[in-house]
Scaffold this motif. Structure first.
Motif, PDB file in Angstrom:
ATOM      1  N   GLU A  31       7.633  -9.860 -34.357  1.00 53.35           N
ATOM      2  CA  GLU A  31       6.871  -8.789 -33.420  1.00 53.35           C
ATOM      3  C   GLU A  31       7.529  -8.772 -32.082  1.00 53.35           C
ATOM      4  OE1 GLU A  31       2.675 -10.212 -33.231  1.00 53.35           O
ATOM      5  OE2 GLU A  31       2.315  -9.563 -34.922  1.00 53.35           O
ATOM      6  N   GLY A  32       7.946  -9.993 -31.709  1.00 50.45           N
ATOM      7  CA  GLY A  32       8.911  -9.973 -30.320  1.00 50.45           C
ATOM      8  C   GLY A  32      10.343  -9.369 -30.425  1.00 50.45           C
ATOM      9  N   ARG A  33      10.817  -9.496 -31.825  1.00 47.88           N
ATOM     10  CA  ARG A  33      12.019  -8.876 -32.073  1.00 47.88           C
ATOM     11  C   ARG A  33      12.021  -7.380 -32.206  1.00 47.88           C
ATOM     12  NH1 ARG A  33      13.139 -13.374 -35.593  1.00 47.88           N
ATOM     13  NH2 ARG A  33      12.222 -11.876 -37.257  1.00 47.88           N
ATOM     14  N   ASN A  34      10.826  -7.128 -32.571  1.00 49.98           N
ATOM     15  CA  ASN A  34      10.599  -5.596 -32.673  1.00 49.98           C
ATOM     16  C   ASN A  34      10.449  -5.074 -31.508  1.00 49.98           C
ATOM     17  OD1 ASN A  34      10.750  -5.272 -35.601  1.00 49.98           O
ATOM     18  ND2 ASN A  34       8.614  -5.727 -35.803  1.00 49.98           N
ATOM     19  N   LEU A  35       9.537  -5.545 -30.495  1.00 53.50           N
ATOM     20  CA  LEU A  35       9.311  -5.057 -29.111  1.00 53.50           C
ATOM     21  C   LEU A  35      10.691  -4.929 -28.357  1.00 53.50           C
ATOM     22  CD1 LEU A  35       6.327  -7.227 -28.023  1.00 53.50           C
ATOM     23  CD2 LEU A  35       6.260  -4.604 -28.598  1.00 53.50           C
ATOM     24  N   ILE A  36      11.370  -6.050 -28.503  1.00 55.55           N
ATOM     25  CA  ILE A  36      12.815  -5.881 -27.717  1.00 55.55           C
ATOM     26  C   ILE A  36      13.631  -4.809 -28.713  1.00 55.55           C
ATOM     27  CG2 ILE A  36      15.067  -7.236 -27.499  1.00 55.55           C
ATOM     28  CD1 ILE A  36      13.154  -9.775 -27.419  1.00 55.55           C
ATOM     29  N   SER A  37      13.863  -4.756 -29.731  1.00 51.90           N
ATOM     30  CA  SER A  37      14.321  -3.598 -30.453  1.00 51.90           C
ATOM     31  C   SER A  37      14.115  -2.140 -29.926  1.00 51.90           C
ATOM     32  CB  SER A  37      14.267  -3.762 -31.886  1.00 51.90           C
ATOM     33  OG  SER A  37      15.046  -2.882 -32.428  1.00 51.90           O
ATOM     34  N   ARG A  38      12.584  -2.113 -29.803  1.00 46.44           N
ATOM     35  CA  ARG A  38      12.213  -0.650 -29.104  1.00 46.44           C
ATOM     36  C   ARG A  38      12.634  -0.588 -27.868  1.00 46.44           C
ATOM     37  NH1 ARG A  38       6.220  -1.534 -30.444  1.00 46.44           N
ATOM     38  NH2 ARG A  38       6.721  -2.748 -32.056  1.00 46.44           N
ATOM     39  N   ALA A  39      12.373  -1.693 -26.926  1.00 49.36           N
ATOM     40  CA  ALA A  39      12.959  -1.565 -25.495  1.00 49.36           C
ATOM     41  C   ALA A  39      14.327  -1.350 -25.485  1.00 49.36           C
ATOM     42  CB  ALA A  39      12.705  -2.851 -24.801  1.00 49.36           C
ATOM     43  N   LEU A  40      15.211  -2.016 -26.163  1.00 51.01           N
ATOM     44  CA  LEU A  40      16.517  -1.577 -26.185  1.00 51.01           C
ATOM     45  C   LEU A  40      16.903   0.029 -26.689  1.00 51.01           C
ATOM     46  CD1 LEU A  40      18.277  -4.918 -27.589  1.00 51.01           C
ATOM     47  CD2 LEU A  40      18.309  -4.092 -25.289  1.00 51.01           C
ATOM     48  N   GLU A  41      16.250   0.284 -27.616  1.00 49.65           N
ATOM     49  CA  GLU A  41      16.453   1.416 -28.027  1.00 49.65           C
ATOM     50  C   GLU A  41      16.193   2.486 -27.025  1.00 49.65           C
ATOM     51  OE1 GLU A  41      14.390   2.081 -31.690  1.00 49.65           O
ATOM     52  OE2 GLU A  41      15.872   0.716 -32.801  1.00 49.65           O
ATOM     53  N   GLU A  42      14.873   2.334 -26.380  1.00 48.96           N
ATOM     54  CA  GLU A  42      14.401   3.133 -25.082  1.00 48.96           C
ATOM     55  C   GLU A  42      15.529   3.214 -24.196  1.00 48.96           C
ATOM     56  OE1 GLU A  42      12.017   5.955 -23.117  1.00 48.96           O
ATOM     57  OE2 GLU A  42      12.279   5.487 -25.216  1.00 48.96           O
ATOM     58  N   ASP A  43      16.044   2.011 -23.777  1.00 48.65           N
ATOM     59  CA  ASP A  43      16.957   2.008 -22.801  1.00 48.65           C
ATOM     60  C   ASP A  43      18.207   2.691 -23.069  1.00 48.65           C
ATOM     61  OD1 ASP A  43      15.223   0.264 -21.220  1.00 48.65           O
ATOM     62  OD2 ASP A  43      16.198  -1.474 -21.540  1.00 48.65           O
ATOM     63  N   LEU A  44      18.526   2.420 -24.100  1.00 51.54           N
ATOM     64  CA  LEU A  44      19.663   3.214 -24.845  1.00 51.54           C
ATOM     65  C   LEU A  44      19.681   4.865 -24.586  1.00 51.54           C
ATOM     66  CD1 LEU A  44      21.117   1.223 -27.564  1.00 51.54           C
ATOM     67  CD2 LEU A  44      22.213   1.451 -25.558  1.00 51.54           C
ATOM     68  N   ARG A  45      18.471   5.217 -24.861  1.00 49.97           N
ATOM     69  CA  ARG A  45      18.037   6.607 -24.870  1.00 49.97           C
ATOM     70  C   ARG A  45      18.198   7.144 -23.466  1.00 49.97           C
ATOM     71  NH1 ARG A  45      14.322   9.757 -23.385  1.00 49.97           N
ATOM     72  NH2 ARG A  45      12.935   8.005 -22.879  1.00 49.97           N
ATOM     73  N   LYS A  46      17.688   6.267 -22.563  1.00 54.00           N
ATOM     74  CA  LYS A  46      17.729   6.392 -20.949  1.00 54.00           C
ATOM     75  C   LYS A  46      19.163   6.693 -20.675  1.00 54.00           C
ATOM     76  CE  LYS A  46      13.107   4.945 -20.006  1.00 54.00           C
ATOM     77  NZ  LYS A  46      12.431   3.773 -19.276  1.00 54.00           N
ATOM     78  N   VAL A  47      20.019   5.641 -20.958  1.00 56.69           N
ATOM     79  CA  VAL A  47      21.312   5.732 -20.741  1.00 56.69           C
ATOM     80  C   VAL A  47      22.137   6.759 -21.158  1.00 56.69           C
ATOM     81  CG1 VAL A  47      23.451   4.626 -20.946  1.00 56.69           C
ATOM     82  CG2 VAL A  47      21.407   2.989 -20.245  1.00 56.69           C
ATOM     83  N   ASN A  48      21.790   7.249 -22.220  1.00 56.91           N
ATOM     84  CA  ASN A  48      22.467   8.521 -22.705  1.00 56.91           C
ATOM     85  C   ASN A  48      21.916   9.813 -22.034  1.00 56.91           C
ATOM     86  OD1 ASN A  48      23.995   7.159 -24.796  1.00 56.91           O
ATOM     87  ND2 ASN A  48      22.222   7.338 -26.450  1.00 56.91           N
ATOM     88  N   GLU A  49      20.807   9.876 -21.777  1.00 56.42           N
ATOM     89  CA  GLU A  49      20.177  11.176 -20.986  1.00 56.42           C
ATOM     90  C   GLU A  49      20.949  11.087 -19.650  1.00 56.42           C
ATOM     91  OE1 GLU A  49      15.894  10.769 -20.959  1.00 56.42           O
ATOM     92  OE2 GLU A  49      15.660  11.310 -22.908  1.00 56.42           O
ATOM     93  N   SER A  50      21.019   9.764 -18.974  1.00 56.76           N
ATOM     94  CA  SER A  50      21.493   9.781 -17.657  1.00 56.76           C
ATOM     95  C   SER A  50      23.019  10.153 -17.904  1.00 56.76           C
ATOM     96  CB  SER A  50      21.443   8.361 -17.018  1.00 56.76           C
ATOM     97  OG  SER A  50      20.304   8.103 -16.754  1.00 56.76           O
ATOM     98  N   ARG A  51      23.574   9.656 -18.618  1.00 55.29           N
ATOM     99  CA  ARG A  51      25.108  10.009 -19.039  1.00 55.29           C
ATOM    100  C   ARG A  51      25.326  11.707 -19.110  1.00 55.29           C
ATOM    101  NH1 ARG A  51      29.577   7.736 -23.115  1.00 55.29           N
ATOM    102  NH2 ARG A  51      31.459   8.943 -22.259  1.00 55.29           N
ATOM    103  N   ALA A  52      24.383  12.065 -19.776  1.00 53.84           N
ATOM    104  CA  ALA A  52      24.398  13.758 -20.002  1.00 53.84           C
ATOM    105  C   ALA A  52      24.362  14.298 -18.925  1.00 53.84           C
ATOM    106  CB  ALA A  52      23.400  14.112 -20.998  1.00 53.84           C
ATOM    107  N   ALA A  53      23.300  13.924 -18.119  1.00 51.78           N
ATOM    108  CA  ALA A  53      22.955  14.361 -16.558  1.00 51.78           C
ATOM    109  C   ALA A  53      24.226  14.284 -15.867  1.00 51.78           C
ATOM    110  CB  ALA A  53      21.881  13.950 -15.867  1.00 51.78           C
TER     111      ALA A  53
END
Length: 93
Positions: A31-53
């Motif tokens: 469960e901890g790995r899944n939480l970390i994985s989801r958090a990392l995916e969300e962070d990567l999404r935000k980074v990609n959005e920021s990069r696009a902006a």
């Protein structure tokens, strides 16, 4: 043998408790790995959005610089032409 049987039963109960604790810990780790994985995916999404902006902003800024450079070049060419005309007029005097 009754005492031995009782000891074996206690051992089996203890082992079952240990197995349950290990299974619970493994589940918590998953469960901890899944939480970390989801958090990392969300962070990567935000980074990609920021990069696009940033890319869009940079593109807009570069377009404005290009327009400014073109206007400056045109003004310098016009001024150069006026200087040539003025020099010609002065030379003809």
């Amino acid at each position: 043998t009754a005492a031995m049987q009782a000891d074996l039963e206690k051992f089996a109960e203890s082992r079952a408790g240990i197995d349950a604790a290990v299974t619970d810990q493994v589940q918590r780790l998953a469960e901890g790995r899944n939480l970390i994985s989801r958090a990392l995916e969300e962070d990567l999404r935000k980074v990609n959005e920021s990069r696009a902006a940033i890319d869009a902003s940079l593109g807009s800024h570069l377009e404005r610089l290009e327009e400014g450079r073109n206007r400056l070049s045109q003004a310098l060419n016009e001024d150069s032409g006026k200087l040539v005309q003025a020099r010609t007029i002065i030379d003809e005097m």
